[in-house]
Design an enzyme around this catalytic site. Structure first.
Site, PDB file in Angstrom:
ATOM      1  N   SER A 218       0.852  -1.189   0.000  1.00 32.71           N
ATOM      2  CA  SER A 218       0.000   0.000   0.000  1.00 32.71           C
ATOM      3  C   SER A 218       0.884   1.234   0.000  1.00 32.71           C
ATOM      4  CB  SER A 218      -0.899   0.003   1.243  1.00 32.71           C
ATOM      5  OG  SER A 218      -1.581   1.233   1.394  1.00 32.71           O
ATOM      6  N   TYR A 231      -1.761  -0.434  10.790  1.00 34.65           N
ATOM      7  CA  TYR A 231      -1.816  -0.799   9.372  1.00 34.65           C
ATOM      8  C   TYR A 231      -0.575  -0.285   8.631  1.00 34.65           C
ATOM      9  CZ  TYR A 231      -3.682  -1.196   4.596  1.00 34.65           C
ATOM     10  OH  TYR A 231      -3.866  -1.509   3.271  1.00 34.65           O
TER      11      TYR A 231
END
Length: 400
Positions: A218, A231
């Site tokens: 990501s 995250y």
């Protein structure tokens, strides 16, 4: 007077060494000779370093020219119709879209997920399109399950040559509001599972001198975002995992094993960031992301940032002061959680954890969360309810 020779070191031929290391009776080097030898060694070391730097520059120029050539005339693409591909998290979202595309190319597709219903739906979609697909219920956060399932795949299907580590989870809470088990779950699924799947399938790739490992990371693996501390940390680790693994494979001479790291911005309709509050950069269409992932794998790209222009913004991170970088990130993603959910979740955890004993009861938390989520979704603009959040009953996280 007797001379003490106890400090002389014996040689194998019966002679002895003086304390300075030269044989007894040998001429001691003059200061001028020693200086000359030192200069020769220094010159040799300097020349060796210069030659190494020069060769590095020549290689860099070659790689740059090659890349410019590919940009002008297109990158060569490999075929995937003879591969056996394993996709983690293939029961929904991006994993399902990747399975559909690979199945249409003739690739044998295997999907792992914890959602049995989602697995069945993906397998049916791929087979209806004429592809080959098998699904297995596997919790990739548990290495024992990964290794056991890998043995089953080798026996029933064959050796995996394309591994796509796609599965991911996100909590979307401030750090101090995030329960410990969700932090552990983020790391176990988002990065630790990559170690287990890679160790399970890489040996056969090396043995067959063919393989590709793709990491769905990501942009959160390059920049920090509020409410995504666990995250982001796990995705930073995933990006580092891919880069270190690639370098290690090159050092060991396994240059026929490719790795690709995919770093997209927030993707729509995957169940993770559907209602994210992002500005300036539009959230991504999942079908376009799936096409880009397949293209990156076929072209053996090392790093695919989606959208591509964000590579430029990433370069600014290490150029400008933190005030500029932090200001940009705060404005780019004001809220990474679905609108209306963060405060509701926090209050739900607070009400459940403050019930007397000081310990958090998992069942009461989930019930409270369900009630809070229902009330929050009722106040949101009209959207597909299933796209608000996807959550396993016992974990409380959104699952990719």
């Amino acid at each position: 007077m007797v001379k003490n020779n106890n400090n002389l070191k014996p040689l194998s031929n019966g002679h002895a060494l003086q304390p300075n290391g030269s044989p007894v009776g040998a001429a001691t080097p003059t200061p001028a000779a020693a200086a000359a030898a030192g200069w020769r060694q220094t010159l040799w070391n300097s020349w060796d370093a210069f030659a190494d730097v020069a060769w590095f520059i020549i290689c860099c120029i070659g790689y740059i020219l090659q890349d410019l050539y590919y940009l002008a005339f297109g990158y060569p693409e490999k075929e995937l119709n003879t591969d056996i591909a394993l996709i983690t998290g293939g029961g929904n979202g991006l994993g399902r879209l990747l399975a559909e595309r690979l199945g249409k190319m003739g690739t044998k597709v295997i999907i792992w997920d914890i959602n049995k219903k989602g697995i069945a739906e993906t397998v049916e979609m791929v087979e209806e399109a004429g592809g080959y697909c098998k699904g297995y219920v596997v919790d990739i956060s548990k290495k024992e399950e990964v290794y056991k399932a890998a043995d089953v795949i080798r026996a029933e299907v064959g050796d995996v040559t394309l591994l796509i580590n796609n599965a991911g989870v996100v909590s979307g809470l401030h750090l101090l509001d995030t329960p410990d088990h969700l932090i552990e779950r983020s790391f176990n699924v988002n990065v630790m599972a990559h170690f287990w799947t890679t160790k399970a399938f890489l040996p056969k790739m090396i043995e067959k001198e063919r393989g590709h490992i793709a990491t769905i990371a990501s942009l959160a693996g390059h920049v920090g975002i509020s409410k995504l501390v666990d995250y982001c940390a796990s995705k930073f680790a995933a990006v580092g995992f891919d880069e270190a693994l690639r370098l290690e494979l090159e050092v060991l001479g396994h240059t026929n094993i490719q790795t690709t790291c995919i770093c997209p911005f927030f993707i729509q309709a995957t169940g993770m960031f559907d209602d994210v509050n992002a500005r300036w950069v539009p959230t991504l269409n999942p079908n376009e992301v799936a096409d880009r992932v397949i293209s990156a794998i076929k072209k053996n790209e090392k790093l695919a940032v989606i959208p591509g222009f964000l590579k430029f913004l990433l370069s600014l991170k290490w150029t400008f002061p933190w005030g500029c970088v932090g200001g940009l990130l705060r404005r780019l993603v004001p809220d990474a959680s679905p609108q209306g959910l963060p405060s509701s979740r926090a209050s739900a955890f607070a009400s459940c954890s403050g019930s007397g004993s000081g310990k958090v009861n998992g069942g009461s938390i989930i019930s409270a969360l369900d009630a809070q989520l229902s009330s929050a979704s009722a106040t949101l603009p009209a959207k597909s309810p299933s796209m608000l959040i996807q959550r396993t009953p016992s974990l409380g996280e959104r699952v990719l």
